[in-house]
Design an enzyme around this catalytic site. Structure first.
Site, PDB file in Angstrom:
ATOM      1  N   SER A 193      61.469  57.648 -45.946  1.00 12.96           N
ATOM      2  CA  SER A 193      62.878  57.666 -45.566  1.00 12.96           C
ATOM      3  C   SER A 193      63.026  58.364 -44.210  1.00 12.96           C
ATOM      4  CB  SER A 193      63.706  58.333 -46.668  1.00 12.96           C
ATOM      5  OG  SER A 193      65.069  58.064 -46.501  1.00 12.96           O
ATOM      6  N   GLU A 318      66.357  49.278 -51.798  1.00  9.83           N
ATOM      7  CA  GLU A 318      66.420  50.698 -51.485  1.00  9.83           C
ATOM      8  C   GLU A 318      67.730  51.353 -51.938  1.00  9.83           C
ATOM      9  OE1 GLU A 318      64.088  52.540 -49.951  1.00  9.83           O
ATOM     10  OE2 GLU A 318      62.743  51.134 -48.946  1.00  9.83           O
ATOM     11  N   HIS A 411      65.175  53.139 -53.816  1.00  8.58           N
ATOM     12  CA  HIS A 411      64.735  54.144 -52.852  1.00  8.58           C
ATOM     13  C   HIS A 411      63.942  55.226 -53.558  1.00  8.58           C
ATOM     14  CE1 HIS A 411      64.999  55.773 -48.842  1.00  8.58           C
ATOM     15  NE2 HIS A 411      65.605  56.889 -49.223  1.00  8.58           N
TER      16      HIS A 411
END
Length: 501
Positions: A193, A318, A411
């Protein structure tokens, strides 16, 4: 994993005491952990808004038996990755996990945590390098200043203080990792990320090229905040604090107040996700014309970092979870066209995109909204960066295995597979009750292969429809496996390239 006996190592600043650890289940061989070693002086008082200063030497043996203080403060509530906060001022630390400090020239993984550049912690039990140690890799996790302290514009302060923290930590690795059995000539940087965006930022930085030799970017979130935008935000935040946008003006504003102001100024609701994509994060690496001389993708296209191998990819969905629960129920009453307008899906490519993603369209508006945001924030960026690299060695993957908890690849889902820690805390909340160990074996083995040999074990991504490794119930390699994203590539402006939490 119980503690057993201590182990000591000499660093450039002094001797540190870590601990050998054994696994009662016998799955992991013995390895050593050194936690909370400071690489810089505490960034408080006159050092708070300055570039990091290397830590001064100490006398005697310094305990490295517990995690150091973190820049993240307070309880983060429900998080996808357990990343605890640790109180204290000395927040610039590294943790080192090694098979054996007496070994020599082992490959090194340096991990940079995510959290939108405003949260996250290197103290997560998921980031424990025991599985990498089992496979002959030394792991380093590092901390850095977050939020305004790390990335906010201040008139008379150095820019990109958090980035400078990364650089100094990597310099520490170059100077000290041999004492832990590592090879400073074989350093791979990796992150997820915002951490994935961090390692891509470093890949495009001329000043960082001597500090690492390979990059593994998971769900990369590039920011490239424009200098003018950073300054405008810095002035607004200073005004809301009632002071001048200078070091002196901020010196009387305590940490708790800064965090509250920052949180209020950067909050993003689900219905504002398209704005986040178009404008990007407010706090993150700034194109300051100095340390970061130009946007990262421009640097990659110019050949910066082309000598370094890169692996990058994303999960299939995600941010789909953002549109779950009450949001999903509300979306049932929103016309699809209006929803897609709000999500910023250009009308000129809408029909092509919906046709390419017909399987997701059939699952309803919340799943479609999640896929659009995922593609715009993350997956289109994978293809763009791969294309920017030209003929530089690049490998692309997709993590497609659907979580047993959410029913899609959300995610952070791939992080415990990368670290091979499916027995860690909090896994079931993210992955469901029985995540497949075989898939963790495959993801982790690819990472180890890349860290040790510079090749993850599948064909390079070459051309517009290059080969992609798909991690799913059945791992496989396919050409053009990001084809459903391709309609976006001509429609999303350069300024809207992958920005994320």
């Amino acid at each position: 994993m119980p503690d057993t006996e201590d182990v000591e190592v000499d660093t450039a600043a002094g001797r540190v005491r870590g601990r050998w650890r054994s696994d009662p289940d016998g799955r992991m061989p013995r390895s050593a952990a050194f936690l909370g070693i400071p690489f810089a002086e505490p960034p408080v008082g006159p050092l708070r808004f300055q570039a990091p200063v290397p830590h001064s030497p100490w006398q005697g043996v310094r305990d490295a038996l517990g995690h150091g203080a973190t820049a993240q403060r307070g309880d983060q509530g429900d998080t996808l990755i357990p990343e605890p906060s640790v109180e204290g001022d000395s927040t610039l630390n590294v943790n080192v996990f090694t098979p054996d400090p007496a070994a020599s020239e082992l490959p090194v993984l340096v991990w940079i945590h995510g959290g939108g550049f405003t949260s996250g912690s290197p103290a997560s039990p998921w980031y424990d390098g025991r599985a990498f140690a089992r496979d002959g890799v030394v792991t380093v996790t590092l901390s850095y200043r977050l939020g305004f302290d790390g990335f906010g514009w201040i008139e008379d302060a150095p820019s990109n203080r958090g980035v400078r923290d990364w650089l100094l930590a990597l310099e520490w690795v170059q100077q000290n990792i041999a004492a832990f059995g590592g090879d400073p000539r074989r350093v791979t940087i990796a992150g997820q990320s915002a951490g994935g965006g961090a390692v891509l930022t470093l890949l495009g930085m001329p000043a960082a090229q001597h500090l690492f030799h390979g990059v593994y970017a998971i769900s990369s979130a590039l920011t490239d905040v424009a200098a003018s935008r950073a300054e405008a935000f810095g002035r607004r935040l200073a005004a809301s604090a009632g002071g001048e946008p200078t070091v002196a003006g901020w010196s009387d504003v305590d940490e708790e107040r800064v965090l509250a102001l920052q949180k209020a100024a950067t909050r993003v609701a689900p219905q504002e996700m398209a704005t986040l994509i178009d404008d990007g994060l407010t706090l993150g690496p700034v194109v300051d014309g100095d340390l970061i001389p130009r946007p990262t993708r421009e640097s990659l296209r110019a050949g910066v970092g082309a000598d370094k191998p890169l692996v990058l990819g994303a999960t299939d969905d995600e941010f789909t979870m953002v549109f779950g629960g009450a949001v999903a129920k509300a979306l049932r009453w929103v016309p699809r066209g209006l929803l897609l307008d709000r999500l910023g899906l250009d009308r000129s490519i809408r029909s092509e995109y919906l046709a390419a993603n017909a399987d997701v369209v059939r699952l309803g508006k919340s799943r479609l909204a999640g896929r659009v945001i995922t593609d715009r924030l993350f997956r289109a960026g994978v293809l763009r960066v791969a294309a920017d690299r030209g003929e530089a060695p690049t490998w692309v993957y997709r993590f497609s295995w659907p979580s047993g908890r959410f029913g899609f690849a959300e995610h952070c889902l791939d992080v415990p597979f990368f670290f091979d820690c499916l027995d860690g805390p909090g896994i079931e909340a993210l992955a469901g009750p029985h995540p497949p160990q075989q898939l963790a074996d495959e993801v982790h083995a690819g990472a180890v292969s890349f860290i040790t040999a510079g090749d993850p074990g599948w064909p390079r991504h070459e051309g517009d429809a290059g080969v992609v490794r798909i991690y799913d119930a059945r791992t496989r390699d396919e050409a053009d496996a990001y084809a459903t994203v391709r309609p976006l590539l001509g429609a999303v402006s350069e300024s809207a390239a992958a920005q994320a939490m």
